[in-house]
Scaffold this active site. Structure first.
Site, short mmCIF file in Angstrom:
data_model
loop_
_atom_site.label_atom_id
_atom_site.label_comp_id
_atom_site.label_asym_id
_atom_site.label_seq_id
_atom_site.Cartn_x
_atom_site.Cartn_y
_atom_site.Cartn_z
N GLU A 1 -8.34 -5.25 4.85
CA GLU A 1 -8.19 -4.92 3.43
C GLU A 1 -6.99 -5.62 2.80
O GLU A 1 -7.03 -6.02 1.64
CB GLU A 1 -8.08 -3.40 3.27
N HIS B 1 -13.05 3.05 0.07
CA HIS B 1 -13.12 1.96 1.08
C HIS B 1 -13.84 0.73 0.52
O HIS B 1 -14.35 -0.09 1.30
CB HIS B 1 -13.90 2.41 2.34
N ASN C 1 0.88 -1.17 0.00
CA ASN C 1 0.00 0.00 0.00
C ASN C 1 0.92 1.22 0.00
O ASN C 1 1.45 1.61 1.04
CB ASN C 1 -0.88 -0.05 1.25
N ARG D 1 -2.59 -2.04 -3.44
CA ARG D 1 -3.79 -1.24 -3.24
C ARG D 1 -3.68 -0.05 -4.20
O ARG D 1 -2.66 0.64 -4.23
CB ARG D 1 -3.83 -0.72 -1.80
N ARG E 1 -11.73 15.33 8.25
CA ARG E 1 -12.47 15.79 7.06
C ARG E 1 -13.88 16.23 7.47
O ARG E 1 -14.52 15.59 8.31
CB ARG E 1 -12.60 14.66 6.03
#
Ligand code: AMP
Length: 405
Positions: free
Chosen positions: A387, A182, A7, A93, A243
């Protein structure tokens, strides 16, 4: 089969080495390189037995970073491989697959060219992903590589869910629409939830709440994502650690005018200084927010109330969108561990069939569990996400299929 999962971020690389046999798997090693191209770069490596190693060095680019990772895996003292040849495949990823990728893919030159055409949509994320792919091509030239996209799972959304109410030309010219992120996590936890319940994935209405530093929620009907809260970028939707989530565009332009800031500063303001951090003025980290709430901090309490209220509103809207819900899943650092977040989100939802078993909920942190009352219509589950495992599994499936050809 041994699969290295990478990743690659702008200044970091996270990795896990999986040993996959049939349906079973083991993590042989994991870790991360941080501060690539910056002062004080280092590699943190964790062996299978949990022993940790810290290596400092001049890691100026992603290729050097991956070289360090391969070096530590091969080293006599800390390693788990005798030969680089033992790595059968590498899974990456990739953040944005645009409308081009609706599933994971074997990486070829043609695929790389298509990935490059998606850079415009994720200028901060896709370039480091591509650097990782190019580094593996030069360090392990014969090893097959697979790309797994954050956006792919949401490509099944119907057009009325993914379009914005702006002139259509902005979609046709620039691809401005909801993509969602996601996806790997929403796919994994929704499937796993059905396995836990012993029900057919293709017959369930599922709402998955991925609540980590970034947060998104998805509506999954009959095994397909039909809506999700993140949009063109990961900024839309739920309130997150830093965020803002949903925000009146009119407020954005008003703030930019008043504060005399341009697009770059506005992006930093709404992506990095807003959300839980901005509202509480304390932290983006839910544990610190919870501690401050216990001390009676009103801004931390406000942040928490806004955070959970938004999740509740999304759940309501997705139940309406799917005409009901069978399973509600909590995942991500907050979803898996924060008892009071789950409690607040599920409070007063019995009219929709959502009733928590308060006692069970209390004891669940970071493990799979059913936390709804046995007589409740909707099953509420905690499912830790993984993940990296999905990336390893997709990589194995694709590479196995190639060998069959
Ligand atoms: P993630 O991005 O999935 O690693 O999630 C990070 C978020 O999970 C942070 O806000 C953490 O504070 C939160 N988190 C982790 N452990 C706990 C816990 N035990 N209680 C509450 N929040 C937690």
């Amino acid at each position: 089969m041994k699969i290295l999962v990478l990743n690659c971020g702008s200044s970091s690389i996270k990795y896990q080495l999986f040993k996959m046999e049939g349906d079973s798997w083991d993590v042989m090693a994991k870790g991360g390189v941080e501060k690539i191209g910056l002062k004080g770069s280092f590699l943190k490596h964790e062996k299978e037995n949990g022993e940790k190693v810290l290596l400092e060095g001049e890691i100026l680019d992603h290729e050097t970073g991956i070289d360090y990772i391969l070096g530590v895996m091969l080293s006599e003292r800390h390693g788990c491989l005798k030969d680089m040849e033992e790595i059968d495949a590498v899974g990456h990823r990739v953040v944005h697959g645009g409308e081009t990728f609706n599933s994971s893919v074997f990486i070829t030159d043609e695929v790389i060219a298509k990935m490059e055409s998606c850079i415009d949509l994720a200028p901060l994320h896709n370039p480091p992903n591509l650097k990782g792919i190019s580094a593996i091509s030069s360090l392990l030239p014969h090893v097959p590589q697979v790309g797994v996209f954050d956006t792919a799972f949401h490509q099944t959304m119907p057009k009325h869910a993914y379009m914005y109410a702006i002139p259509n030309s902005l979609y046709t010219k620039y691809g401005v629409r909801r993509y969602g992120f996601h996806g790997t996590s929403h796919r994994f936890v929704s499937k796993r939830a059905c396995e836990m319940q012993g029900v057919d994935y293709k017959s369930q209405r599922i709402i998955t709440c991925h609540l980590g530093n970034g947060a998104s929620i998805a509506a999954i009907n009959n095994g397909m994502s039909v809506d999700t809260s993140m949009g063109f970028t990961p900024l839309e939707g739920l309130m997150m650690g830093t965020r803002a989530g949903d925000l009146d565009v009119g407020a954005v332009t008003y703030i930019m005018d008043k504060e005399l800031i341009g697009t770059q500063s506005a992006s930093v303001l709404f992506n990095k200084h807003s959300g839980m951090l901005g509202v509480s003025g304390i932290s983006s980290d839910m544990r610190e927010i919870q501690n401050a709430m216990e001390q009676g901090d009103v801004n931390a309490q406000l942040g928490f109330d806004m955070y959970t209220y938004r999740i509740k509103k999304f759940i309501g809207s997705y139940i309406a969108a799917m005409g009901g819900v069978d399973i509600l899943v909590f995942t991500g650092g907050i979803g898996e561990n924060s008892v009071i977040t789950r409690q607040a989100v599920c409070s007063d939802m019995s009219f929709m069939g959502i009733v928590l078993d308060e006692e069970k909920n209390q004891g669940i942190r970071g493990i799979e569990a059913e936390i709804s009352r046995p007589d409740a219509k909707v099953k509420v589950l905690v499912v830790p996400t993984n993940e990296e495992l999905v990336i390893a599994q997709d990589t194995k499936t694709i590479v196995d299929a190639l060998k069959q050809k």
